[in-house]
Design a protein around this motif. Structure first.
Motif, PDB file in Angstrom:
ATOM      1  N   LEU A 167       0.813  -1.210   0.000  1.00  0.00           N
ATOM      2  CA  LEU A 167       0.000   0.000   0.000  1.00  0.00           C
ATOM      3  C   LEU A 167       0.851   1.267   0.000  1.00  0.00           C
ATOM      4  N   GLU A 168       1.915   1.265   0.783  1.00  0.00           N
ATOM      5  CA  GLU A 168       2.744   2.459   0.927  1.00  0.00           C
ATOM      6  C   GLU A 168       3.396   2.844  -0.397  1.00  0.00           C
ATOM      7  N   ASP A 169       3.827   1.851  -1.163  1.00  0.00           N
ATOM      8  CA  ASP A 169       4.421   2.096  -2.477  1.00  0.00           C
ATOM      9  C   ASP A 169       3.378   2.693  -3.423  1.00  0.00           C
ATOM     10  N   THR A 170       2.181   2.141  -3.383  1.00  0.00           N
ATOM     11  CA  THR A 170       1.081   2.639  -4.210  1.00  0.00           C
ATOM     12  C   THR A 170       0.720   4.074  -3.847  1.00  0.00           C
ATOM     13  N   GLN A 171       0.672   4.366  -2.565  1.00  0.00           N
ATOM     14  CA  GLN A 171       0.346   5.727  -2.128  1.00  0.00           C
ATOM     15  C   GLN A 171       1.395   6.729  -2.584  1.00  0.00           C
ATOM     16  N   LEU A 172       2.666   6.349  -2.499  1.00  0.00           N
ATOM     17  CA  LEU A 172       3.738   7.245  -2.923  1.00  0.00           C
ATOM     18  C   LEU A 172       3.639   7.547  -4.411  1.00  0.00           C
ATOM     19  N   GLU A 173       3.405   6.521  -5.209  1.00  0.00           N
ATOM     20  CA  GLU A 173       3.308   6.721  -6.653  1.00  0.00           C
ATOM     21  C   GLU A 173       2.093   7.572  -7.006  1.00  0.00           C
ATOM     22  N   THR A 174       0.987   7.352  -6.302  1.00  0.00           N
ATOM     23  CA  THR A 174      -0.214   8.148  -6.521  1.00  0.00           C
ATOM     24  C   THR A 174       0.043   9.612  -6.189  1.00  0.00           C
ATOM     25  N   SER A 175       0.722   9.861  -5.072  1.00  0.00           N
ATOM     26  CA  SER A 175       1.054  11.234  -4.670  1.00  0.00           C
ATOM     27  C   SER A 175       1.875  11.941  -5.737  1.00  0.00           C
ATOM     28  N   ASN A 176       2.840  11.244  -6.287  1.00  0.00           N
ATOM     29  CA  ASN A 176       3.713  11.846  -7.293  1.00  0.00           C
ATOM     30  C   ASN A 176       2.946  12.227  -8.556  1.00  0.00           C
ATOM     31  N   ILE A 177       2.019  11.372  -8.973  1.00  0.00           N
ATOM     32  CA  ILE A 177       1.233  11.676 -10.168  1.00  0.00           C
ATOM     33  C   ILE A 177       0.300  12.853  -9.908  1.00  0.00           C
ATOM     34  N   ILE A 178      -0.335  12.879  -8.748  1.00  0.00           N
ATOM     35  CA  ILE A 178      -1.227  13.988  -8.422  1.00  0.00           C
ATOM     36  C   ILE A 178      -0.460  15.305  -8.393  1.00  0.00           C
ATOM     37  N   ALA A 179       0.727  15.295  -7.799  1.00  0.00           N
ATOM     38  CA  ALA A 179       1.561  16.504  -7.774  1.00  0.00           C
ATOM     39  C   ALA A 179       1.886  16.959  -9.194  1.00  0.00           C
ATOM     40  N   SER A 180       2.191  16.009 -10.074  1.00  0.00           N
ATOM     41  CA  SER A 180       2.515  16.351 -11.457  1.00  0.00           C
ATOM     42  C   SER A 180       1.301  16.925 -12.186  1.00  0.00           C
ATOM     43  N   LEU A 181       0.129  16.347 -11.951  1.00  0.00           N
ATOM     44  CA  LEU A 181      -1.090  16.870 -12.573  1.00  0.00           C
ATOM     45  C   LEU A 181      -1.338  18.311 -12.141  1.00  0.00           C
ATOM     46  N   LEU A 182      -1.181  18.567 -10.854  1.00  0.00           N
ATOM     47  CA  LEU A 182      -1.379  19.931 -10.345  1.00  0.00           C
ATOM     48  C   LEU A 182      -0.331  20.887 -10.893  1.00  0.00           C
ATOM     49  N   GLN A 183       0.905  20.415 -10.983  1.00  0.00           N
ATOM     50  CA  GLN A 183       1.985  21.241 -11.525  1.00  0.00           C
ATOM     51  C   GLN A 183       1.666  21.677 -12.947  1.00  0.00           C
ATOM     52  N   HIS A 184       1.025  20.798 -13.703  1.00  0.00           N
ATOM     53  CA  HIS A 184       0.711  21.098 -15.097  1.00  0.00           C
ATOM     54  C   HIS A 184      -0.710  21.627 -15.273  1.00  0.00           C
ATOM     55  N   GLN A 185      -1.279  22.121 -14.157  1.00  0.00           N
ATOM     56  CA  GLN A 185      -2.569  22.826 -14.169  1.00  0.00           C
ATOM     57  C   GLN A 185      -3.723  21.972 -14.683  1.00  0.00           C
ATOM     58  N   ASN A 186      -3.658  20.683 -14.375  1.00  0.00           N
ATOM     59  CA  ASN A 186      -4.786  19.801 -14.597  1.00  0.00           C
ATOM     60  C   ASN A 186      -5.546  19.670 -13.282  1.00  0.00           C
ATOM     61  N   PHE A 187      -6.861  19.584 -13.348  1.00  0.00           N
ATOM     62  CA  PHE A 187      -7.658  19.376 -12.137  1.00  0.00           C
ATOM     63  C   PHE A 187      -7.841  17.870 -11.954  1.00  0.00           C
TER      64      PHE A 187
ATOM     65  N   LYS B 255       0.296  18.581  -1.119  1.00  0.00           N
ATOM     66  CA  LYS B 255       1.324  19.263  -0.322  1.00  0.00           C
ATOM     67  C   LYS B 255       2.672  19.295  -1.039  1.00  0.00           C
ATOM     68  N   LYS B 256       2.939  18.275  -1.823  1.00  0.00           N
ATOM     69  CA  LYS B 256       4.198  18.273  -2.575  1.00  0.00           C
ATOM     70  C   LYS B 256       4.231  19.424  -3.563  1.00  0.00           C
ATOM     71  N   GLN B 257       3.100  19.714  -4.178  1.00  0.00           N
ATOM     72  CA  GLN B 257       3.033  20.794  -5.153  1.00  0.00           C
ATOM     73  C   GLN B 257       2.878  22.153  -4.488  1.00  0.00           C
ATOM     74  N   PHE B 258       2.186  22.196  -3.344  1.00  0.00           N
ATOM     75  CA  PHE B 258       1.926  23.467  -2.663  1.00  0.00           C
ATOM     76  C   PHE B 258       2.371  23.380  -1.200  1.00  0.00           C
ATOM     77  N   PRO B 259       3.677  23.269  -0.964  1.00  0.00           N
ATOM     78  CA  PRO B 259       4.176  23.025   0.400  1.00  0.00           C
ATOM     79  C   PRO B 259       3.915  24.156   1.382  1.00  0.00           C
ATOM     80  N   ASN B 260       3.708  25.369   0.890  1.00  0.00           N
ATOM     81  CA  ASN B 260       3.553  26.510   1.782  1.00  0.00           C
ATOM     82  C   ASN B 260       2.116  27.013   1.874  1.00  0.00           C
TER      83      ASN B 260
END
Length: 317
Positions: A102-122, A141-146
């Protein structure tokens, strides 16, 4: 991306027209292994499947939510398309949970979500268990840490169980609270029968705001709107998570933990509209759909309509 699988394009089928009258004709499937995300020229909404119910299994729930995302896609495919050419809807595939990691899956999911947000996809993430929330929040949080992120959860459960050795579908918000200095969490639809006294104690210690299912009704619409709007005013962005087991089991029988005393569609739709209209909503998910226990695709249809409603409410007028 070892846990990534591209979309099965055969899921997006239905009636054929010459003018994109149906959503399956509108959807664009993207293989993240071959295509690089770029900032869209149009307003873009992106579906990602979280085909994982390992957290549900660890939480002693009834498993089957792993198959949820693809069943939601099937119901979305046949909906009528009322979105114009200035709206893109992408499907970027699924993240899987191999060998119970599960932890590996969650990490990979987080990374993709951060990338989607970085590229202004909802992002609209289709679950899967509610352990998705831990991954989803960390991606934001990875994309918007502050930024101060507010979580609004439509749910029968707090999901604030204390972790022991591993996270589960019942622990994501407790995990988030312990890993962040700022924890801003509003739950709508909480049921006393589904949350023990210890969970209420944890919620109060963490200053969680909540309305129980007896208060979360269309008759109490004005008071609910005030609670939601006051919560939104205190944060920079909103992450919306919708647990289908919060709805009455008459509407959503196909969930991991059904309840006959859940909330109704009308107040959920109104709440989603308020949140979208705030302009602070940046990401959403729908979780705990379990097609193994669905009846006549009722829950899948509900989930698909919620996805469609979010997009409709988010479109720039």
């Amino acid at each position: 991306m070892k846990n990534y699988k591209k979309t099965d394009t055969t899921l997006w089928t239905g009636r054929i027209s010459d003018d994109q009258l149906y959503l399956h004709e509108k959807i664009k499937c993207v293989n993240l292994e071959n295509e690089i995300l770029s900032k869209p020229k149009k307003q873009s909404f992106t579906l990602l499947g979280y085909t994982c119910d390992e957290g549900v299994k660890r939480n002693h729930g009834r498993i089957g939510a792993v198959k949820g995302p693809d069943h939601i896609r099937k119901m979305l495919a046949t909906l009528s398309n009322h979105f114009n050419d200035q709206i893109d809807i992408l499907d970027v595939g699924n993240i899987t949970c191999e060998q119970g990691n599960l932890e590996d899956t969650q990490l990979e999911t987080s990374n993709i979500i951060a990338s989607l947000l970085q590229h202004q996809n909802f992002p609209i993430i289709l679950g899967g268990g509610h352990d998705l929330a831990y991954a989803h929040y960390n991606g934001i949080k990875k994309q918007f840490p502050n930024k101060k992120i507010g979580i609004i959860n439509l749910d029968a459960h707090f999901d604030l169980r204390k972790t022991t050795n591993q996270g589960t579908s019942g622990t994501p918000f407790y995990q988030i609270s312990k890993e962040n200095d700022s924890f801003n969490y509003l739950c709508l639809g909480i049921q006393k029968a589904s949350n023990n006294k210890e969970l209420y104690k944890i919620a109060n210690e963490l200053n969680v705001q909540y309305l129980e299912n007896t208060e979360y009704t269309i008759q109490n619409k004005n008071n609910i709107a005030t609670v939601v709007q006051n919560f939104i005013a205190k944060v920079d962005y909103i992450y919306l998570t919708i647990d289908l087991d919060g709805f009455s089991s008459a509407l959503a029988p196909g969930v991991s933990a059904p309840s006959p005393f859940g909330f109704s569609v009308d107040i959920a739709m109104e709440t989603i509209k308020w949140i979208c209209n705030s302009t602070k909503l940046i990401s959403a998910d729908i979780v705990e759909f379990n097609p193994k226990y669905d009846i006549d695709n009722c829950t899948a249809r509900l989930a698909s309509r919620l996805v469609n409603h979010i997009i409709e409410c988010m479109i720039d007028e």
